[in-house]
Design an enzyme around this catalytic site. Structure first.
Site, PDB file in Angstrom:
ATOM      1  N   SER A 152       3.569  17.380 -70.310  1.00 47.24           N
ATOM      2  CA  SER A 152       4.643  17.234 -69.828  1.00 47.24           C
ATOM      3  C   SER A 152       5.415  18.700 -69.857  1.00 47.24           C
ATOM      4  CB  SER A 152       5.434  16.162 -70.043  1.00 47.24           C
ATOM      5  OG  SER A 152       6.896  16.110 -70.050  1.00 47.24           O
ATOM      6  N   TYR A 165       8.026  11.127 -77.658  1.00 46.30           N
ATOM      7  CA  TYR A 165       7.414  11.665 -76.471  1.00 46.30           C
ATOM      8  C   TYR A 165       7.249  13.415 -76.757  1.00 46.30           C
ATOM      9  CZ  TYR A 165       6.643  12.448 -71.570  1.00 46.30           C
ATOM     10  OH  TYR A 165       6.086  12.745 -70.138  1.00 46.30           O
TER      11      TYR A 165
HETATM   12  N1  LIG Z   1       6.061  10.817 -63.965  1.00 45.26           N
HETATM   13  C1  LIG Z   1       6.659  12.081 -64.328  1.00 45.26           C
HETATM   14  O1  LIG Z   1       7.875  12.337 -64.029  1.00 45.26           O
HETATM   15  C2  LIG Z   1       6.012  12.578 -65.587  1.00 45.26           C
HETATM   16  C3  LIG Z   1       6.517  13.836 -65.997  1.00 45.26           C
HETATM   17  C4  LIG Z   1       5.711  14.521 -66.935  1.00 45.26           C
HETATM   18  C5  LIG Z   1       4.734  13.972 -67.621  1.00 45.26           C
HETATM   19  N2  LIG Z   1       4.218  12.740 -66.880  1.00 45.26           N
HETATM   20  C6  LIG Z   1       2.994  12.315 -67.499  1.00 45.26           C
HETATM   21  O2  LIG Z   1       2.019  11.920 -66.942  1.00 45.26           O
HETATM   22  C7  LIG Z   1       1.112  10.870 -67.269  1.00 45.26           C
HETATM   23  C8  LIG Z   1       1.131   9.813 -66.080  1.00 45.26           C
HETATM   24  O3  LIG Z   1       2.409   9.414 -66.078  1.00 45.26           O
HETATM   25  P1  LIG Z   1       2.840   8.632 -64.629  1.00 45.26           P
HETATM   26  O4  LIG Z   1       4.044   9.359 -64.021  1.00 45.26           O
HETATM   27  O5  LIG Z   1       1.620   8.466 -63.827  1.00 45.26           O
HETATM   28  O6  LIG Z   1       3.304   7.318 -65.124  1.00 45.26           O
HETATM   29  P2  LIG Z   1       2.702   5.819 -64.818  1.00 45.26           P
HETATM   30  O7  LIG Z   1       3.578   4.827 -65.650  1.00 45.26           O
HETATM   31  O8  LIG Z   1       2.812   5.475 -63.323  1.00 45.26           O
HETATM   32  O9  LIG Z   1       1.271   5.628 -65.477  1.00 45.26           O
HETATM   33  C9  LIG Z   1       0.978   5.670 -66.780  1.00 45.26           C
HETATM   34  C10 LIG Z   1      -0.216   4.732 -67.108  1.00 45.26           C
HETATM   35  O10 LIG Z   1      -0.501   5.027 -68.540  1.00 45.26           O
HETATM   36  C11 LIG Z   1      -0.844   3.604 -68.967  1.00 45.26           C
HETATM   37  N3  LIG Z   1      -0.717   3.306 -70.282  1.00 45.26           N
HETATM   38  C12 LIG Z   1       0.439   3.547 -71.030  1.00 45.26           C
HETATM   39  N4  LIG Z   1      -0.072   3.344 -72.353  1.00 45.26           N
HETATM   40  C13 LIG Z   1      -1.484   3.268 -72.519  1.00 45.26           C
HETATM   41  C14 LIG Z   1      -2.411   3.136 -73.304  1.00 45.26           C
HETATM   42  N5  LIG Z   1      -2.267   2.755 -74.740  1.00 45.26           N
HETATM   43  N6  LIG Z   1      -3.792   2.823 -72.942  1.00 45.26           N
HETATM   44  C15 LIG Z   1      -4.123   2.926 -71.805  1.00 45.26           C
HETATM   45  N7  LIG Z   1      -3.208   3.039 -70.690  1.00 45.26           N
HETATM   46  C16 LIG Z   1      -1.900   3.366 -71.137  1.00 45.26           C
HETATM   47  C17 LIG Z   1       0.297   2.816 -67.973  1.00 45.26           C
HETATM   48  O11 LIG Z   1      -0.425   1.348 -67.989  1.00 45.26           O
HETATM   49  C18 LIG Z   1       0.218   3.214 -66.710  1.00 45.26           C
HETATM   50  O12 LIG Z   1      -0.880   3.085 -66.043  1.00 45.26           O
HETATM   51  C19 LIG Z   1       1.934  10.550 -68.564  1.00 45.26           C
HETATM   52  O13 LIG Z   1       1.105  11.152 -69.702  1.00 45.26           O
HETATM   53  C20 LIG Z   1       3.195  10.895 -68.445  1.00 45.26           C
HETATM   54  O14 LIG Z   1       3.722  11.383 -69.811  1.00 45.26           O
HETATM   55  C21 LIG Z   1       5.032  12.043 -66.132  1.00 45.26           C
END
Ligand SMILES: NC(=O)c1ccc[n+]([C@@H]2O[C@H](COP(=O)([O-])OP(=O)(O)OC[C@H]3O[C@@H](n4cnc5c(N)ncnc54)[C@H](O)[C@@H]3O)[C@@H](O)[C@H]2O)c1
Length: 265
Positions: A152, A165
């Site tokens: 991130s 985080y």
């Molecule tokens: N969406 C954003 O704006 C954004 C920005 C920066 C970073 N990210 C990062 O991108 C990655 C994906 O996020 P996203 O946006 O697709 O969100 P999302 O919520 O759609 O997906 C996250 C997934 O992780 C799963 N998860 C959470 N804890 C878990 C665990 N202990 N074991 C297995 N699965 C688990 C959830 O069930 C979900 O399916 C994350 O690491 C997040 O920190 C997202």
């Protein structure tokens, strides 16, 4: 304009964690459509995971979904054993599973919350990376591999209310760099991808409230939030043969959002 399809090492097999939602889902679908057999993990939503598998299979690809809490060693061992059993040695890994920050300040943050987030966002990549390396080391041909850790922009830019985080993603950046150094002799490339605001369920409130979304998008120089597909395109490139020699770096994908720090006052 269509870009040429990415090509991958022969007989590649991928694991994508968090593959039932958001960035992991888009990445799993793109990999599957590119004919890379993919095992995606889901945490709670089996129907969403099965939908991803169905989309890949209907496009002619091969996929399986496995329930796994990536912060648990036994679950990660079972995940890789199932993937190897089904498709063969795993050489491509995308760590997308993770929890979001909650805005809770340290004085009010229960240890359970800190522990749970560090487990998902930092222990998870440690456990999956370790298992990928062990699996590849056991192969007689000792072929290389590719790891992409979804970090991130908050791996560098802190936000109040995100001590869990920010600490996890900062740790993930160093995990990525350390592994790149350790694994270069084995030709396992390790990179990070640092998204800004991406329209996934992690930003559900912006998806549900157009005013909030427009207000936040106005702060992004590119003028819009990113999509899961924007990030998946970058991840696929880093996994592809075209990205040979890239290792130990984190690529920011945020429409220049992180460059706006310290503007104005
Ligand atoms: N969406 C954003 O704006 C954004 C920005 C920066 C970073 N990210 C990062 O991108 C990655 C994906 O996020 P996203 O946006 O697709 O969100 P999302 O919520 O759609 O997906 C996250 C997934 O992780 C799963 N998860 C959470 N804890 C878990 C665990 N202990 N074991 C297995 N699965 C688990 C959830 O069930 C979900 O399916 C994350 O690491 C997040 O920190 C997202």
């Amino acid at each position: 304009m269509h870009s040429p399809p990415a090509s991958f090492a022969p007989a590649s097999v991928a694991i994508v964690t968090g593959g039932e939602s958001g960035i992991g889902r888009a990445t799993a679908i793109s990999l599957g459509k590119a004919r890379v057999p993919v095992v995606l993990t889901y945490f709670q939503d089996v129907d969403a995971a099965q939908d991803v598998v169905a989309r890949i299979e209907s496009a002619g690809g091969r996929a399986a979904a496995i329930q796994a809490d990536v912060g648990r060693e036994d679950a990660v061992e079972r995940l890789f054993a199932c993937a190897e059993d089904r498709f063969g040695p795993v050489d491509l890994l995308v760590n997308s599973a993770g929890r979001n920050m909650t805005g809770v300040m340290i004085a009010d943050m229960p240890l359970d919350q800190f522990d749970g987030l560090i487990r998902a966002d930092l222990y998870g990549p440690f456990l999956t990376c370790r298992r990928l390396v062990r699996g590849l080391s056991a192969q007689p041909d000792r072929r290389g591999g590719r790891i992409v850790n979804i970090s991130s922009i908050h791996e560098q830019a802190p936000r109040a209310g995100g001590v869990d985080y920010d600490a996890a993603k900062g740790g993930l950046a160093q995990l990525t760099r350390t592994l790149a150094l350790e694994l270069a002799p084995q030709r396992i490339a390790v990179n990070g991808v640092a998204p800004g605001m991406i329209l996934t369920p992690m930003n559900q409130s912006a998806l549900d409230h157009p005013e909030e979304r427009h207000r936040k998008e106005a702060a992004i120089p590119w003028g819009r939030a990113g999509t899961a597909e924007d990030v998946a395109n970058l991840v696929l490139f880093l996994l592809s043969l075209a990205a040979d020699y890239i290792t130990g770096t984190t690529v920011t994908i945020d429409g220049a959002l992180s460059l706006t720090i310290a503007q104005g006052a």
